[in-house]
Write an enzyme that holds these catalytic residues in place. Sequence first.
Site, PDB file in Angstrom:
ATOM      1  N   TYR A 237      -8.828  15.033  -7.722  1.00  0.00           N
ATOM      2  CA  TYR A 237      -7.755  14.324  -8.454  1.00  0.00           C
ATOM      3  C   TYR A 237      -6.465  15.103  -9.037  1.00  0.00           C
ATOM      4  O   TYR A 237      -5.695  15.034  -9.658  1.00  0.00           O
ATOM      5  CB  TYR A 237      -8.769  13.657 -10.104  1.00  0.00           C
ATOM      6  CG  TYR A 237      -7.711  12.709 -10.636  1.00  0.00           C
ATOM      7  CD1 TYR A 237      -7.573  12.969 -12.356  1.00  0.00           C
ATOM      8  CD2 TYR A 237      -7.535  11.651 -10.000  1.00  0.00           C
ATOM      9  CE1 TYR A 237      -6.583  12.501 -12.419  1.00  0.00           C
ATOM     10  CE2 TYR A 237      -6.485  10.118 -11.257  1.00  0.00           C
ATOM     11  CZ  TYR A 237      -6.181  10.978 -12.419  1.00  0.00           C
ATOM     12  OH  TYR A 237      -5.720  10.524 -13.441  1.00  0.00           O
TER      13      TYR A 237
ATOM     14  N   SER B 189      -1.418  13.722 -15.287  1.00  0.00           N
ATOM     15  CA  SER B 189      -2.235  13.468 -16.281  1.00  0.00           C
ATOM     16  C   SER B 189      -2.923  14.921 -16.452  1.00  0.00           C
ATOM     17  O   SER B 189      -2.528  15.497 -16.376  1.00  0.00           O
ATOM     18  CB  SER B 189      -4.063  13.250 -15.315  1.00  0.00           C
ATOM     19  OG  SER B 189      -5.517  13.231 -15.779  1.00  0.00           O
TER      20      SER B 189
ATOM     21  N   ALA C 255      -4.562  16.368  -6.982  1.00  0.00           N
ATOM     22  CA  ALA C 255      -3.426  15.696  -6.339  1.00  0.00           C
ATOM     23  C   ALA C 255      -1.911  15.364  -7.959  1.00  0.00           C
ATOM     24  O   ALA C 255      -1.220  15.544  -7.881  1.00  0.00           O
ATOM     25  CB  ALA C 255      -3.588  14.121  -6.146  1.00  0.00           C
ATOM     26  N   LYS C 256      -2.597  15.260  -8.649  1.00  0.00           N
ATOM     27  CA  LYS C 256      -2.012  14.586 -10.382  1.00  0.00           C
ATOM     28  C   LYS C 256      -1.293  16.839 -10.779  1.00  0.00           C
ATOM     29  O   LYS C 256      -0.180  16.546 -11.031  1.00  0.00           O
ATOM     30  CB  LYS C 256      -2.097  14.818 -11.611  1.00  0.00           C
ATOM     31  CG  LYS C 256      -3.576  13.806 -11.317  1.00  0.00           C
ATOM     32  CD  LYS C 256      -2.421  12.224 -11.639  1.00  0.00           C
ATOM     33  CE  LYS C 256      -2.951  11.176 -11.638  1.00  0.00           C
ATOM     34  NZ  LYS C 256      -2.020   9.275 -10.956  1.00  0.00           N
TER      35      LYS C 256
ATOM     36  N   ASP D 141       1.217  -1.182  -0.141  1.00  0.00           N
ATOM     37  CA  ASP D 141       0.084   0.280   0.290  1.00  0.00           C
ATOM     38  C   ASP D 141       0.952   0.892   0.195  1.00  0.00           C
ATOM     39  O   ASP D 141       1.192   1.838   1.156  1.00  0.00           O
ATOM     40  CB  ASP D 141      -1.072   0.475   1.411  1.00  0.00           C
ATOM     41  CG  ASP D 141      -2.360   0.852   1.198  1.00  0.00           C
ATOM     42  OD1 ASP D 141      -2.854   1.618   2.048  1.00  0.00           O
ATOM     43  OD2 ASP D 141      -1.929   1.774   0.150  1.00  0.00           O
ATOM     44  N   VAL D 142       0.777   1.621  -0.921  1.00  0.00           N
ATOM     45  CA  VAL D 142       1.825   2.992  -1.130  1.00  0.00           C
ATOM     46  C   VAL D 142       1.537   4.184  -0.090  1.00  0.00           C
ATOM     47  O   VAL D 142       2.271   4.870  -0.013  1.00  0.00           O
ATOM     48  CB  VAL D 142       1.858   3.732  -2.599  1.00  0.00           C
ATOM     49  CG1 VAL D 142       2.682   2.986  -3.660  1.00  0.00           C
ATOM     50  CG2 VAL D 142       0.760   4.027  -3.058  1.00  0.00           C
TER      51      VAL D 142
ATOM     52  N   ILE E  66      -7.807   7.532 -21.693  1.00  0.00           N
ATOM     53  CA  ILE E  66      -7.385   6.172 -22.140  1.00  0.00           C
ATOM     54  C   ILE E  66      -8.158   5.335 -21.291  1.00  0.00           C
ATOM     55  O   ILE E  66      -8.888   4.877 -20.737  1.00  0.00           O
ATOM     56  CB  ILE E  66      -5.818   6.091 -21.005  1.00  0.00           C
ATOM     57  CG1 ILE E  66      -4.951   7.295 -21.385  1.00  0.00           C
ATOM     58  CG2 ILE E  66      -5.139   5.024 -21.410  1.00  0.00           C
ATOM     59  CD1 ILE E  66      -4.282   7.758 -22.604  1.00  0.00           C
TER      60      ILE E  66
ATOM     61  N   ASN F 141       2.908   5.505 -10.513  1.00  0.00           N
ATOM     62  CA  ASN F 141       1.105   5.072 -10.944  1.00  0.00           C
ATOM     63  C   ASN F 141       0.858   4.793 -10.534  1.00  0.00           C
ATOM     64  O   ASN F 141      -0.678   5.247 -10.866  1.00  0.00           O
ATOM     65  CB  ASN F 141       1.821   3.912 -12.492  1.00  0.00           C
ATOM     66  CG  ASN F 141       0.346   3.462 -13.076  1.00  0.00           C
ATOM     67  OD1 ASN F 141      -0.322   4.526 -13.862  1.00  0.00           O
ATOM     68  ND2 ASN F 141       0.816   1.948 -12.585  1.00  0.00           N
TER      69      ASN F 141
END
Lengths: 96, 247
Positions: free
Chosen positions: B157, B144, B160-161, B65-66, B190, B92
Site C-alpha cells: 500500500y 495516503s 502504491a501510494k 474495473d480500473v 479516516i 480514488n
Amino acid sequence: MGAWRYERGDLMSAMITDNIDKVIRAIVAEILEIEEDKITPDANFVGELGMDSMMALEILASLEKKYKIKIPEEYLTKVTSLQDTINIVKKIVEKD
Amino acid sequence: MGNLLKDKVALVTGGTRGIGRAIVFDLVQNGAKVLFTYLQSDESAGIILDEIKELKGEAEAIKADVRLYDDAKRVVEETLSKFGRLDILVNNAGIVKDKALMLMDPADWAEVINTNLTGYFNMSKASIVTMMKAKQGVIVNISSVAGVVGTARQVNYSSAKAGIIGLTKSLAKEVGPYGIRVNAVAPGYIETDMTKDLKQKDDFIKKIPFGRFGKPEEVANVVSFLASDDAKYITGQVVKVDGGLAI
C-alpha cells in the site's frame, strides 16, 4: 435529380481532397515551427522534423477543428509523415 | 446546491463507499455533475443515485474495473457521451492487503499495485487527451500518509501510494502548459470500511494530535477545493488531511 446529388457529393469530395495537402502542410509547418518546403510527403515528423507527442496532439486537434472530424486517440502514434497524415484525414472524412 | 463547481463534470473512481462516496456527494453539492465507477454493489450505486436525485443533482454510476485500460477508456467515453465534457478526474479507487513483508505473497503485492497505482495510470491516460484538447482540466489523486511517511505492514500500500505521488508530480509538470492541474490528497486515518477493523485503534489515536480519526467528508472538502478554481494556481502538491499524524 438523384444523379445530380451524386455528382455534387463527388465534387465536394474532390475540392476537399485537392486542397487537403496544402492545408495540412501549412498546419504542420505552423505547429512544428519549420518552413513548408521542408515538409516533403515522406519526411518523418519525429526523426527528421523534430515533432514531439505534444505537437502530434496539436496537429490532430487542429485537423479535427479544420475538417470538423473526430480523430480517435489511437492515431496519435500514426501521425508520422505528411502523406500518412493526409491519408488519415481522407479516411475519416470519407467515412463521414 | 453550491456554485463552486457549477457546470463542471467530474469522474470519480470507487464512488460507492468510504472517501469516494463522500467525494461524490461533495462534488454534487458543489454543483458538479458526477459519473462514478464501482466494482461490486449495483445496489449501493443505485441507492446513491437515488439520494443524489433527491438533492436535485445529476449523476450516473458505471460498473468498471480500473485495473483494465479498456474499462478506463469506456468510462471516459461514457462520461463524454452522457455529459458532453470532462473537467475533473478524481482517482480514488483503492484496496488494502496488509501483511508484514515476510508474509506478503507476490499476489498481495500485485493486486494492491494494480488497483491503487496502475488503476490511476489507466484512468489518467484515458482522460488526458480530452483535457489537453480542451486546454483545461483537473486531476485529484487520492494518495495516503502511508505514501508520504510509510506505515508498517503496508509495504504494498505504501509503495502504491508513494507511486501516486510520483505520478502526480510528474504529470503536473508535463501538462501544466496545457492548463491542467494535478494534485494529490493524502488522508491519514479516516472512518471508513478500510479502517473499521483495525486492531488497537487506541494506539493509532495516540499518535494523532487531534485525538480522533477523520471523517470522509473532511477529505472530500479538500478534494472539491483542489478541483475548483479557488485552487487554480496549485499544482503538483500533496495535501495531507491527517489531523496532524504526519507533520
